[in-house]
Write an enzyme that holds these catalytic residues in place. Structure first.
Site, PDB file in Angstrom:
ATOM      1  N   HIS A  78       0.816  -1.219   0.000  1.00 13.75           N
ATOM      2  CA  HIS A  78       0.000   0.000   0.000  1.00 13.75           C
ATOM      3  C   HIS A  78       0.852   1.272   0.000  1.00 13.75           C
ATOM      4  O   HIS A  78       2.049   1.248   0.310  1.00 13.75           O
ATOM      5  CB  HIS A  78      -0.912   0.010   1.233  1.00 13.75           C
ATOM      6  CG  HIS A  78      -0.137   0.013   2.522  1.00 13.75           C
ATOM      7  ND1 HIS A  78       0.440   1.145   3.052  1.00 13.75           N
ATOM      8  CD2 HIS A  78       0.166  -0.987   3.375  1.00 13.75           C
ATOM      9  CE1 HIS A  78       1.070   0.852   4.173  1.00 13.75           C
ATOM     10  NE2 HIS A  78       0.929  -0.447   4.405  1.00 13.75           N
ATOM     11  N   GLU A 125      -2.012  -6.857   7.823  1.00 15.63           N
ATOM     12  CA  GLU A 125      -0.664  -6.836   8.365  1.00 15.63           C
ATOM     13  C   GLU A 125      -0.603  -7.668   9.648  1.00 15.63           C
ATOM     14  O   GLU A 125      -1.627  -7.974  10.269  1.00 15.63           O
ATOM     15  CB  GLU A 125      -0.219  -5.381   8.629  1.00 15.63           C
ATOM     16  CG  GLU A 125       1.215  -5.203   9.128  1.00 15.63           C
ATOM     17  CD  GLU A 125       2.260  -5.794   8.188  1.00 15.63           C
ATOM     18  OE1 GLU A 125       2.331  -7.040   8.086  1.00 15.63           O
ATOM     19  OE2 GLU A 125       3.035  -5.029   7.587  1.00 15.63           O
TER      20      GLU A 125
END
Length: 211
Positions: A11, A84
């Site tokens: 990202h 994550e």
């Protein structure tokens, strides 16, 4: 499977990346710079003619994936297994604060020992949840097809390590991904191969949980 590619795309930049705060599963938005990174990278990745986009459901990955979806007219499939690494009490702390309060734990992690950073997930547990999702979607590709996976630095690294068959203690040797850079895995006769790592336009510093 034959000749398929998996592009693992990190990202764009967030405020916590810039502040060097451990994000983990905390849902932090992209900065304006991060949105610009996503737009720029999406144009490059679109030229690879991806067949499918798979993304973490955290907003920083969602908004990064949206830039590629917009110019490819592909739908995005979201999966929380691509989030994550959960890092417990480390989340929200700066790099310096983690070293000051959890220095021994941090050092053990960097040595490649199995560590529940902040009481969170082991890296192998992240790979256990993320890698099968990536493989399942890669198996749906046509011959020579390309899957783009929009995720997070730590999750991408552990997934690459698992797909390459590396022992977990060697995963750290892959190095981190800069914001909005990507790695490419290609299908070979003996399984997956790493074709590119931390690719993008020009080198940028690695800012985030995996630096």
């Amino acid at each position: 499977m034959s000749g398929r590619r998996v592009i693992l795309w990190r990202h764009g930049q967030t405020a916590w990346n810039v502040e060097r705060r451990f994000q983990g599963t905390t849902d932090i938005e992209l900065t304006e710079a991060g949105r610009g990174q996503a737009r720029r990278a999406a144009r490059l990745l679109a030229s690879l003619r991806p067949h499918a986009i798979l993304a973490s459901d955290l907003s920083r990955a969602v908004h990064t994936a949206a830039e590629l979806a917009r110019i490819t007219d592909l739908d995005v499939t979201y999966d929380d297994a691509l989030r994550e690494t959960y890092a417990g009490v480390w989340q929200g702390l700066t790099h310096e604060e983690i070293i000051a309060s959890y220095g021994d734990q941090y050092a053990a992690w960097k040595r490649g020992e199995p560590v529940r950073r902040g009481g969170g997930e082991l890296e192998t547990e992240v790979a256990d949840r993320a890698a099968p999702v990536v493989l399942r979607h890669a198996e749906k590709l046509p011959e020579g097809g390309t899957l783009v996976v929009v995720s997070h630095g730590g999750t991408i690294r552990t997934t690459i390590g698992r797909l390459l068959g590396l022992e977990p203690r060697y995963w750290e040797s892959l190095g981190g991904l800069s914001n909005c850079c990507w790695s490419v895995l290609g299908e070979g006769a003996r399984g997956w191969r790493l074709l590119e790592h931390n690719a993008g336009t020009l080198p940028e510093p690695v800012l985030g949980d995996d630096d």
